[in-house]
Design an enzyme around this catalytic site. Structure first.
Site, mmCIF file in Angstrom:
data_model
loop_
_atom_site.group_PDB
_atom_site.id
_atom_site.type_symbol
_atom_site.label_atom_id
_atom_site.label_comp_id
_atom_site.label_asym_id
_atom_site.label_seq_id
_atom_site.Cartn_x
_atom_site.Cartn_y
_atom_site.Cartn_z
ATOM 1 N N GLU A 2 206.790 102.751 20.657
ATOM 2 C CA GLU A 2 205.923 102.014 21.645
ATOM 3 C C GLU A 2 206.596 100.735 21.844
ATOM 4 O O GLU A 2 206.113 100.281 23.077
ATOM 5 C CB GLU A 2 204.504 101.642 20.823
ATOM 6 C CG GLU A 2 203.806 103.108 20.434
ATOM 7 C CD GLU A 2 203.452 104.022 21.351
ATOM 8 O OE1 GLU A 2 203.613 103.441 22.514
ATOM 9 O OE2 GLU A 2 203.524 105.290 21.420
ATOM 10 N N THR A 32 175.891 113.877 41.398
ATOM 11 C CA THR A 32 174.320 114.529 41.282
ATOM 12 C C THR A 32 173.483 113.050 41.654
ATOM 13 O O THR A 32 172.539 113.404 42.250
ATOM 14 C CB THR A 32 174.333 115.033 39.848
ATOM 15 O OG1 THR A 32 175.326 115.798 39.325
ATOM 16 C CG2 THR A 32 173.163 115.596 39.596
HETATM 17 P P1 ADP Z 1 178.793 113.997 38.806
HETATM 18 O O1 ADP Z 1 177.757 114.599 39.296
HETATM 19 O O2 ADP Z 1 179.508 113.478 39.807
HETATM 20 O O3 ADP Z 1 179.880 114.696 37.877
HETATM 21 P P2 ADP Z 1 176.747 112.418 37.592
HETATM 22 O O4 ADP Z 1 175.991 111.989 38.637
HETATM 23 O O5 ADP Z 1 175.986 113.610 36.953
HETATM 24 O O6 ADP Z 1 178.337 112.835 37.734
HETATM 25 O O7 ADP Z 1 176.895 111.224 36.623
HETATM 26 C C1 ADP Z 1 176.420 111.097 35.326
HETATM 27 C C2 ADP Z 1 175.841 109.874 35.003
HETATM 28 O O8 ADP Z 1 176.776 108.810 34.914
HETATM 29 C C3 ADP Z 1 174.881 109.437 35.682
HETATM 30 O O9 ADP Z 1 173.713 110.097 35.290
HETATM 31 C C4 ADP Z 1 174.901 108.128 35.493
HETATM 32 O O10 ADP Z 1 174.007 107.541 34.369
HETATM 33 C C5 ADP Z 1 176.224 107.654 35.209
HETATM 34 N N1 ADP Z 1 176.951 107.413 36.652
HETATM 35 C C6 ADP Z 1 178.004 108.068 37.396
HETATM 36 N N2 ADP Z 1 178.259 107.775 38.357
HETATM 37 C C7 ADP Z 1 177.596 106.350 38.561
HETATM 38 C C8 ADP Z 1 177.276 105.187 39.514
HETATM 39 N N3 ADP Z 1 178.255 105.348 40.540
HETATM 40 N N4 ADP Z 1 176.436 104.558 39.305
HETATM 41 C C9 ADP Z 1 175.660 104.324 38.032
HETATM 42 N N5 ADP Z 1 175.714 105.315 37.153
HETATM 43 C C10 ADP Z 1 176.478 106.206 37.301
HETATM 44 ZN ZN ZN Z 2 205.892 107.406 24.498
#
Ligand code: ADP
Ligand code: ZN
Length: 650
Positions: free
Chosen positions: A438, A221
């Site tokens: 463990e 996203t």
């Molecule tokens: P997806 O759409 O792949 O499920 P998102 O884009 O919604 O993931 O990610 C959720 C949040 O996680 C983002 O708003 C950001 O804050 C953080 N995040 C995820 N991937 C990254 C990245 N590659 N770099 C920086 N922040 C990230």
């Molecule tokens: Zn185990």
């Protein structure tokens, strides 16, 4: 088949013409309403206080007229009523159409007669208005509910009102870290959206749809938003699953509105999150009973994508973590014909992502980002963002001015194994079992060639399921494993159960998950990786099997004999390896006892401590060391593999 089509067509008709549906519905309601209200609407000008009304047949009325028993007759559109000569009775009857004799007879008898209107203006008006008001009321009620559930209006049909809202994200590529290749791949799209003219003139074919593939939280996203942010174009975002929750037909209508709006605001980006919710393969859908709504929405989406040329600067980005279940129709040329992998970050990537999220948080000087990155292999960007935020919360709770390394460690541990539940007391018997179990894993991990090194052994219960865990570090971020490494992993997994047997003399349910994983590894070696003599190089199971296939009774593509051989192979190799593991534990009894003692004392022991114990034991007993000398400091490149968290259940 044709019946099914028919049904769909009907549905489509009504769904796509809500106004016509509305009008038809109104007419039906009004007719029904009039049936009930119509007759009663007749007002009665003949009535005086003492009159009785009596229904008579038409012929009776005629004879009443003939015998001059009535003094006055009123003729309406469908009724006739007559008042008796003494004024005590009113006779009513329905008109018999085509009979003109009555009037002649009335003239002949000299009876006064006149016409009348059966309804007055009020009942007339009310009779028409009421059902309309009712329908409009109901309509508005549903419309407002729909508006809520989809965040846009459907009442606005045909009006200039904006139905799908867009944003202009401020997100830039710099905010998306650790996915350099993916960024490179979408760079071209940014360019196209910025300067569509250049590309159109040359006649270059720009992809219409790009599928972003990757696990949840990897930043799909975020990347899509960054494309819009870099290109400074409107960003229309919808979730595939939101289409399905809605009323039948609304999903398709929504897709239409979405594209209409996006084309109007072009250049623009449409982002469809969780496209698998609508784009599931139709074959798979049929297995589950099918879903008209989903299919309609999907068809509408395909139609819309086919509907505009590559010269319209609208790019559709879609995200999924299960590309293998998508309908093949979605991937055809001109649709989502390009896939971009948004993978979980590697070490470098994790450092960058952590840095992005640490920017807005006050970090202490003692914070070592690389150390945190080292410990968080396997975590996605969203998890890392969460780690930083959790650490900040922890620091806040302790009224610190800055976030310290300690807070980050604690936050990492939580992320890896669920909340530390120091308060949860485990009984001494359980504690003993967990400690040996463990330690068994840890010993095998350190003394088996090709096994991942131990970074930490813990008997502090975490979360609900895991009573203890052993974190293992792979030598580097692994995307590939060799055969001896797979066998080593099997040995490490068996180590827990074997330790229970050797040191406690009784086995528990705690190893269930270990055994399952060991079995799975061997099975994959036979079925998928061509690593056994049973099947040789023959692949028995396609690795990218649809997740439905497994439960959906997919036909086995190999012989009964092969299946038996495989079962036999898995069973005998497990036995063979288990024996060797038991022998190893017997050999290293003292080391295990030392580890358990230290675990009792500290609850957590580090990989270094484990290695020290083993090496000392080997020296004392004149055993050639099997431990490769990797200290926590030297093992800078080592990373925790979160998937190795031992989820022993009790
Ligand atoms: P997806 O759409 O792949 O499920 P998102 O884009 O919604 O993931 O990610 C959720 C949040 O996680 C983002 O708003 C950001 O804050 C953080 N995040 C995820 N991937 C990254 C990245 N590659 N770099 C920086 N922040 C990230
Ligand atoms: Zn185990």
């Amino acid at each position: 088949m044709s019946k099914q089509e028919n049904k769909n067509n009907n549905n489509n008709f009504f769904n796509q013409n809500p106004l016509i549906t509305f009008a038809m519905f109104s007419v039906v309601v009004i007719l029904v309403f009039k049936m009930f209200v119509g007759e009663g609407g007749a007002n009665n000008s003949l009535a005086t206080t003492n009159t009785r009304t009596q229904q008579v047949s038409y012929s009776e009325l005629k004879s009443l007229v003939a015998s001059k028993s009535v003094k006055k007759v009123e003729i309406g559109q469908s009724f006739i009523r007559a008042i008796s000569t003494d004024g005590s009775k009113i006779y009513t009857t329905r008109i018999v159409k085509g009979d003109t004799k009555l009037v002649e007879e009335l003239d002949k008898q000299g009876i006064e007669y006149s016409g009348f209107s059966e309804t007055n203006w009020f009942t007339e008006m009310f009779g028409w208005l009421f059902p309309f008001l009712l329908i409009i009321g109901v309509w508005m009620f549903f419309a407002s509910r729909m508006q809520k559930s989809m965040g846009g209006g459907i009442l606005g049909m045909g009006q200039s009102k904006k139905m799908v809202s867009s944003e202009k994200p401020k997100t830039k590529f710099d905010d998306v870290a650790g996915v350099e290749e993916a960024k490179e791949e979408v760079q071209e799209i940014v360019d196209f959206l910025k300067y569509p003219g250049r590309y159109v003139e040359i006649g270059a074919k720009i992809p219409k749809g790009v599928l972003l593939v990757g696990s949840p939280g990897t930043g799909k996203t975020l990347l899509a938003k960054a494309v819009a942010g870099e290109a400074e174009v409107p960003f229309f975002s919808v979730s595939g699953s939101s289409f399905i929750e809605m009323f039948v037909g609304v999903g398709a209508a929504r897709v239409r509105d979405l594209f209409e709006q996006a084309k109007k605001d072009a250049p623009s980006i449409i982002f469809i999150d969780e496209i698998d919710a609508i784009g599931k393969s139709r074959a798979a859908g049929a297995q589950m009973g099918g879903n008209d709504e989903r299919e309609q929405t999907l068809n509408q989406l395909l139609a819309e994508m086919d509907g505009f040329g590559t010269d319209t600067p609208v790019i559709i980005l879609a995200a999924t973590n299960r590309p293998e279940i998508l309908d093949a129709a979605l991937m055809r040329p001109g649709r989502f014909d390009r896939q971009v992998l948004v993978d979980k970050p590697d070490f470098e990537g994790r450092v960058k992502i952590l840095k992005v999220h640490m920017k807005s948080v006050k970090m202490d000087d003692d914070v070592d980002v690389e150390e945190v990155a080292r410990l968080t292999a396997g975590l996605a960007g969203a998890d890392l963002a969460n780690v930083v935020n959790e650490a900040a919360l922890l620091a806040g709770r302790k009224s610190q001015k800055t976030v310290k390394q300690k807070d980050l460690f604690e936050s990492v541990e939580r992320a890896l194994a669920g909340l530390a539940k120091k308060s949860r007391r485990i009984n001494p018997k359980e504690k003993k079992i967990v400690a040996y179990h463990e330690s068994g894993h840890a010993l095998l991990a350190e003394t088996t060639e090709g096994a991942k090194k131990v970074s930490k052994v813990s008997i502090v219960p975490r979360g609900l399921a895991a009573l203890g865990y052993t974190l293992n570090k792979p030598e580097e971020d692994k995307f590939m494993m060799q055969r001896h490494e797979l066998w080593a992993e099997v040995d490490v997994l068996l180590g827990g159960r074997a330790a229970e047997e050797v040191f406690i003399g009784e086995i528990s349910t705690g190893a269930g998950n270990d055994l399952e994983r060991a079995t799975d590894i061997i099975k994959s070696m036979v079925q998928t990786y061509g690593m056994s003599d049973i099947a040789g190089l023959m692949v028995l199971e396609k690795s990218r099997q649809s997740f439905l296939g497994a439960g959906g009774g997919a036909a086995r593509e190999y012989s009964e004999k092969m299946a038996e051989d495989m079962d036999e192979f898995i069973k005998s190799s497990l036995e063979e390896h288990y024996k060797a593991v038991v022998a190893r534990l017997e050999e290293y009894r003292g080391a295990i006892e030392d580890m358990v003692a230290l675990l009792y004392k500290k609850e957590n022991i580090t990989g270094d401590e484990v290695r020290e114990i083993i090496i000392n034991f080997e020296k004392e007993n004149g055993i050639d060391s099997k431990v490769s000398e990797v200290s926590d400091e030297i093992a800078d490149e080592l990373k925790v593999d979160a998937s190795m968290v031992d989820q022993d259940e009790k």
